[in-house]
Scaffold this active site. Structure first.
Site: not given
Ligand code: DNO
Length: 366
Positions: A207, A245, A272, A317-318, A331
């Site tokens: 990541h 990401c 992500h 993702d978030h 999340y």
């Protein structure tokens, strides 16, 4: 592209597998044994338990995020070999249950971090926020305190208490570690791990650093295209891969996200995908996934993945915290589900265009 959704496990997540299964297009959960201390082998029975739970709801458990790396490995201490050995055992145990991708990071001491976890947005939702000015006035201890206090009793991935109990000592140990040293230590780890991962049919997916620049004097080595190139070529194995990401790499406006996808597509087993909105002073907020709401070319990223024949796993993702949901920062269920639908919409448009152009057939008629 296989859409997945991060799930923190029974009793550790307010979101249920039943709910996840009802998000159209989601095929699997991205999971971890969050309570196993870093450096210990993940027990076979515990892995089996999660896999069975997911399967019961028709979801796969092919992606693990993360098997964390012990600091002794990152620091290159003599004790690293014992932790590398346990890491290998964990990979073997995971492979017995068909795990295909293991996401991990090589960030010293801290994983991702933000200055605010519930920053109010104009529409009344809240989101993760990084205040570039405020961060300079914070000490590492204050950052830890801030994250803990902000998290509203939820545990945060990458902020496991055992990782932070000895902050001063850790900072002392990293004092003389340069980027080059850290890269050497990553290379040492990957040279040991990749052959086993290959045997196990597992792709390791590092990541990027989040945010992608050094913080508190700690070195960072996964910040941009050059770093990625360097680490992928350091160990040329199909098991040495990248978690692309967008939200992490995209913090730096000079990172060309499309170019990164195009350049490394065959080494990206996991993506992500989320948006962020940049501010002039370097601060950023995690906006909705939609292109217009942020600064990143989310649909073009999906198009680039599609054009490169991406067959790996992706997850929204978030997300923001919307509709009064009480949830772990970043999340929640609702905004991430919207994100998954947005990403799938962009993907499906590509599929539809291709199919219609190739087959020259009309769209479905009712
Ligand atoms: C935070 C996550 C990170 C990520 C790790 C991967 O929400 O993006 O904690 O899981 O850095 O190892």
């Amino acid at each position: 592209m296989q859409m997945t959704f991060r799930w923190y496990g029974d009793g550790n997540d307010s979101i249920t597998l039943k709910q996840i299964r009802q998000i159209p297009g989601v095929k699997g959960v991205v999971w971890a044994l969050h309570d196993v201390p870093v450096g210990e082998v993940w027990p076979f029975e515990r892995i089996e338990e999660v896999v069975k739970q997911a399967n019961k709801y028709g979801l796969n458990s092919d992606v693990v995020e993360s098997v964390n790396i012990h600091e002794d490995i990152k620091l290159g201490l003599p004790t690293r070999d014992q932790y590398i050995a346990t890491y290998k055992e964990t990979l073997k145990n995971l492979s017995r249950f068909g795990v295909k991708v293991v996401c991990y990071n090589f960030m010293p001491v801290f994983d991702w971090f933000r200055t605010d976890l519930f920053k109010e947005m104009e529409d009344g939702s809240t989101a993760l926020y990084f205040d570039a000015t405020k961060v300079h006035s914070l000490s590492p201890e204050q950052v830890v305190k801030n994250m803990k206090e902000n998290a509203k009793d939820f545990s945060l991935p990458g902020w496991e208490p055992e990782r932070l109990k000895d902050l001063q000592r850790l900072f002392g140990l990293y004092k003389d570690i340069t980027e080059m040293n850290l890269l050497e230590n990553l290379t040492y780890f990957l040279k040991e791990i990749c052959p086993i991962a290959e045997e196990c049919g597992i792709k390791m997916a590092i990541h990027p650093d989040d945010p992608p620049f050094p913080i508190f004097g700690l070195p960072r080595i996964v910040k941009n295209k050059e770093d990625i190139q360097r680490l992928l070529s350091a160990v040329d194995s199909p098991s040495n891969g990248l978690t692309f990401c967008s939200g992490s790499l995209g913090v730096n406006p000079s990172n060309d996200l499309i170019d990164i996808v195009n350049s490394f597509s065959d080494r990206i087993p996991f993506a992500h995908i989320r948006n962020i909105k940049h501010f002039e002073d370097g601060s950023f907020i995690e906006s909705s996934h939609r292109v217009e709401d942020g600064s990143l070319p989310i649909t073009s990223i999906v198009n680039a993945l599609y054009k490169n024949g991406f067959s790996g796993y992706a997850r929204p993702d978030h997300g923001r915290h919307i509709w009064d949901e009480v949830c772990r920062p970043g999340y929640g269920l609702y905004d991430r589900a919207l994100g998954a639908m947005y990403l799938l919409g962009a993907w499906d448009t590509n599929v539809l265009l291709r199919d219609n152009l190739l087959a020259k057939k009309p769209l479905h008629t009712v």
